[in-house]
Design an enzyme around this catalytic site. Structure first.
Site, short mmCIF file in Angstrom:
data_model
loop_
_atom_site.label_atom_id
_atom_site.label_comp_id
_atom_site.label_asym_id
_atom_site.label_seq_id
_atom_site.Cartn_x
_atom_site.Cartn_y
_atom_site.Cartn_z
N LYS A 115 1.10 4.01 -2.74
CA LYS A 115 0.61 5.45 -2.56
C LYS A 115 2.00 6.36 -2.74
O LYS A 115 1.74 7.55 -3.32
CB LYS A 115 0.37 5.61 -1.07
N TYR B 14 0.75 -1.22 -0.05
CA TYR B 14 -0.01 -0.13 -0.01
C TYR B 14 0.68 1.11 -0.03
O TYR B 14 0.82 2.24 -0.73
CB TYR B 14 -0.98 0.07 1.27
#
Ligand code: NAI
Length: 287
Positions: free
Chosen positions: A168, A164
């Site tokens: 990001k 993640y």
């Protein structure tokens, strides 16, 4: 302020959580909104039409304009389909909010390639597919607004979120270059790291903390970045709980070596190299 009045804005993952709040505020502010949502679970499994449909109904009931789209952002066809919905329904696309997201948290030593890939596919490749499909239209009309959903996990790291966080942080890399390539076409590209109570965060903080983080408080920041008045680009904001901050990378004064230093010399000068006193905003020396 003309804001987003009359603009066509695509919000991915707008069937719930933050994306829903973005879509509702944009529609109330006069934008025509494509409410995209695959309608699956938090980990990306499953699919359905009811989440996007419910938000479109809510917008229409309030007198706003919206259309649903159920494509996955994670494929090239999905990205094309989402932008086609904007063009077919409203005849244009002016803004894209790359908000769709999933979680497959695991400590890095336990993370499989499939789990890693699933998260990258939605967040980072999703950002690519949807933005890439919109890009020629934005260039042609000399106007565009791109917003990506980044995360403090991408900026600072977080246990269990290597996939993640990488995705990001990758989105920040994406907007930094889109800002450069889009500048002459009136295209701005910015990132928002939200902090909000949604199904994504329902088990990461106690209820009394989450109740101070309503998702609707993030929406005006995204709305401003999509507005005609916004002039900032390649900006990263952290927004949540009523607070809004800008985050920026700085570089230390550092040192200039005349020749090639040895490993020992780098070690000896390490405190000066890493001293952030007098640091200035970082720039790309080869850009
Ligand atoms: P959420 O789970 O409520 O919303 C994500 C939405 O994306 C869901 O409605 C889901 O159905 C949709 N989606 C998932 N995969 C999709 C796909 N392949 N194609 C289209 N739609 C898809 O979570 P939340 O919190 O609203 O998250 C929105 C964005 O904000 C995400 O990108 C998330 O990573 C980011 N974010 C949220 C934070 C928070 O505090 N809630 C913190 C940092 C970032």
């Amino acid at each position: 302020m003309t804001g987003v009045e009359g603009r066509v804005v695509v919000v991915t993952g707008a069937g719930g959580g933050l994306g829903r709040e973005y879509a509702l505020l944009l529609a109330r502010s006069g934008a025509k909104v494509v409410v995209n949502d695959l309608g699956g679970a938090r980990d990306g499994s499953g699919a359905g039409t009811s989440m996007a449909d419910a938000v479109v109904e809510e917008i229409r009931a309030g007198g706003g304009e919206a259309v649903a789209n159920y494509d996955s952002v994670a494929t090239e066809d999905g990205g094309a389909g989402i932008i086609a919905t904007a063009l077919d329904t409203f005849g244009a696309v002016h803004g894209v909010v790359n908000n769709a997201g999933i979680l497959r948290d695991k400590a890095f030593h336990k993370m499989s390639a499939d789990e890693w890939g699933a998260v990258l596919a939605v967040h980072l490749y999703g950002g690519y597919h949807v933005t890439r499909a919109a890009w020629p239209h934005l260039r042609e009309q000399d106007y565009g607004r791109i917003v990506v959903a980044t995360s403090t996990s991408g900026i600072y790291g977080n246990f269990g979120q290597s996939s993640y966080g990488a995705a990001k942080a990758g989105l920040i890399g994406l907007i930094n270059t889109l800002a450069i390539e889009g500048a002459r076409y009136g295209i701005l590209a910015n990132a928002v790291a939200p902090i909000a109570a949604t199904r994504m965060t329902e088990d990461v903080a106690p209820a009394e903390v989450l109740e101070k983080l309503p998702a609707e408080q993030v929406a005006p920041v995204v709305g401003y970045l999509l507005s005609d008045e916004c002039t900032d680009t390649a900006t990263v904001l952290v927004a949540g709980g009523g607070q809004v901050h800008r985050v920026q990378q700085f570089q230390s004064k550092g040192l200039t070596f005349t020749g090639t230093p040895s490993i020992e010399e780098i070690g000896a000068w390490w405190p000066q190299i890493t001293d952030m006193d007098g640091a200035v905003p970082g720039t790309n020396p080869v850009g």
